[in-house]
Design an enzyme around this catalytic site. Structure first.
Site, mmCIF file in Angstrom:
data_model
loop_
_atom_site.group_PDB
_atom_site.id
_atom_site.type_symbol
_atom_site.label_atom_id
_atom_site.label_comp_id
_atom_site.label_asym_id
_atom_site.label_seq_id
_atom_site.Cartn_x
_atom_site.Cartn_y
_atom_site.Cartn_z
ATOM 1 N N ASP A 187 5.480 -5.736 9.820
ATOM 2 C CA ASP A 187 5.160 -6.240 11.064
ATOM 3 C C ASP A 187 4.903 -5.030 11.850
ATOM 4 O OD1 ASP A 187 5.267 -7.740 13.723
ATOM 5 O OD2 ASP A 187 6.645 -6.115 14.023
ATOM 6 N N GLU A 213 0.898 -5.981 8.269
ATOM 7 C CA GLU A 213 -0.016 -6.453 9.936
ATOM 8 C C GLU A 213 -1.038 -5.713 10.807
ATOM 9 O OE1 GLU A 213 0.117 -8.450 14.448
ATOM 10 O OE2 GLU A 213 1.904 -6.680 13.483
#
Ligand code: ARE
Length: 453
Positions: A187, A213
């Site tokens: 993330d 990400e």
């Protein structure tokens, strides 16, 4: 060490967003394994701040595997069950930051914390204070220093250049590996220099699939390409571009979709029609609300050999922050498909196209056809064929050249193939590789070698 793309013949990922561990386990057995999904991606498993919003999961307060989605034992047993069903497990790992609440409190599993103090884990010295914008928050995405040293929406930003922080993050990931997981979605990777991620990954106890990400932003200095040395990277342009094509352009433009559109190299790209952020925050993308067109877009993604596809599976929501169906204590309830949960990964068109992807793995595109507008068709050489008609009218009586061996194939868009029978229409390919069929408006036909009668 990381591995670049999902390994093995079954590469499709189902993202069971915010499902609890017992529900993930039973879905692996009942659906994901039988339908040929290779991976399940699960939401962050670590202890988080309390609350009913879905995004509490993105505010870690400790690395105990105990969350609204279940306990450590339930998590471990989910991993074992999924793997027994032939489905590997990817964990959404939040390693860029800790919580962002101004005030401290008690986390889901009972750990006390304050903003910048997580007893026994991190102290004030383990965080960045960038000294900008009055509150240390990121404002300017055109400034590399700010994006990587200021705070993403007030979330306490870990000093990933420090040896201690790196070792603590690696210990968390290694704990998950010890529970059997196969990979990580990292993330907020954009907010960590690629070299910091490389260092953390070098400390892993064994290889794992990595997807980072890093949202492409026009003109931003931090680019997705910087991260491909660490593993796969989410290609956010894919879902946006595909939505625009389906909504307002021409499917005929898709003949070179992917690298030909400036997207990441196919071997490093993780693609999806929507994810949990874009379905909420990016009005342009296609989502479960688009129903049939969403299914067609997923069918295209699964048929087209670019990147590693993830099928999104959502819960139904009407406001951006609302969490999944839960009990009075905010504990996530077991999933009930089509009742509070959309279960896109079960929609027959999408689930059956996973089998198409698997059957055609490793083959290229040939026999491309388009009518200049919304009707396209192509072969996955020697293994499969799809035609998508997104015109407002049916296209009847047309013949298609597939190059496939003669035979009777199940149309997996309209029927499910199992135990050598097809619950829908059968397409007959003749000795020269052709078939003739009617394709209704906004519909498709797909056939492949593993669904041949
Ligand atoms: C919540 C509240 C905030 C509050 C914060 C702290 O909404 O008001 O300040 O808590 O208390 C998710 C939610 C957030 C939530 C957060 C923490 O979306 O609403 O904040 O969890 O609970 C950027 C990042 C990218 C990030 C997106 C959302 O680069 O990494 O923003 N995506 C991931 C996850 C999110 C998650 C987080 C990161 C945080 O997928 O679900 O947030 O863990 C341009 C740029 C992009 C930028 C985008 C949006 O496109 O190019 O890089 O993405 O703008 O700003």
């Amino acid at each position: 060490p990381a591995v670049a793309a999902p390994a093995g013949g079954k590469k499709v990922i189902a993202n069971l967003f915010e499902w609890n561990w017992p529900s993930v386990a039973s879905e692996c057995t009942s659906t994901l394994g039988p339908k040929g999904y290779g991976y399940v991606q699960v939401s962050p498993p670590q202890e988080h701040v309390r609350g009913n919003q879905w995004w509490v999961a993105y505010q870690p307060v400790s690395y105990r595997i105990e969350s609204r989605k279940g306990t450590r034992d339930q998590f471990r047993s989910m991993v074992t069950t999924c793997q027994a069903a032939g489905v590997k497990v990817i964990v959404d790992a939040v390693i860029n930051h800790m919580s962002g609440q101004a005030n401290g409190g008690t986390g889901w599993a009972g750990s006390s914390y304050q903003h910048y103090v997580y007893p026994g884990i991190y102290q004030a010295q383990d965080f960045h204070y960038c000294g900008r914008n009055g509150n240390d928050d990121i404002v300017n995405y055109n400034d590399r220093y700010e994006v990587q040293n200021c705070e993403l929406v007030n979330l306490a930003d870990l000093k990933t250049e420090s040896d201690y922080v790196r070792s603590r993050l690696a210990a968390y990931l290694n704990d998950l590996l010890s529970l059997g997981v196969d990979g990580f979605r990292l993330d907020a990777s954009k907010h960590m220099p690629a070299a910091d991620i490389a260092n953390i990954l070098s400390r892993l106890s064994r290889s794992a699939y990595i997807v980072q990400e890093v949202i492409y932003g026009a003109g931003e200095p931090i680019r997705p390409e910087e991260y491909t040395g660490n593993g796969d990277v989410h290609e956010f342009r894919y879902g946006k571009d595909l939505a625009r094509v389906f909504r307002s352009e021409r499917l005929a433009y898709l003949r070179n979709f992917g690298e030909g559109w400036g997207h990441l190299p196919t071997g490093r790209a993780s693609v999806f029609i929507d994810n949990h952020d874009t379905q909420r925050d990016d009005g342009g993308v296609l989502t479960y609300r688009d129903r049939g067109i969403y299914a067609l877009a997923n069918a295209f993604m699964l048929a087209w050999p670019y990147g590693s596809p993830t099928v999104m599976s959502s819960y139904t929501y009407s406001n951006r922050d609302a969490g999944p169906p839960s009990d009075g204590n905010n504990k996530t309830l077991n999933t009930a498909c089509y009742s509070g949960w959309e279960c896109e990964h079960r929609w027959p068109v999408i689930a059956n196209m996973v089998g198409f992807r698997n059957a055609t793995e490793g083959t290229g595109v040939s026999n491309w056809y388009d009518n200049g507008y919304q009707h396209i068709a192509f072969s996955r050489t020697g293994k499969g064929y799809i035609t998508i008609n997104d015109e407002d009218f049916a296209i009847n009586g047309r013949s298609y050249y597939t190059g496939l061996p003669a035979g009777r194939y199940c149309d997996v868009i309209h029927g499910t193939f199992s135990a050598n029978t097809c619950s829908g229409p059968v397409i007959t390919v003749d000795a020269n590789g052709w078939f003739t069929a009617n394709v209704p408006a906004h519909d498709a036909i797909a056939i492949h070698a593993s669904a041949r009668l």
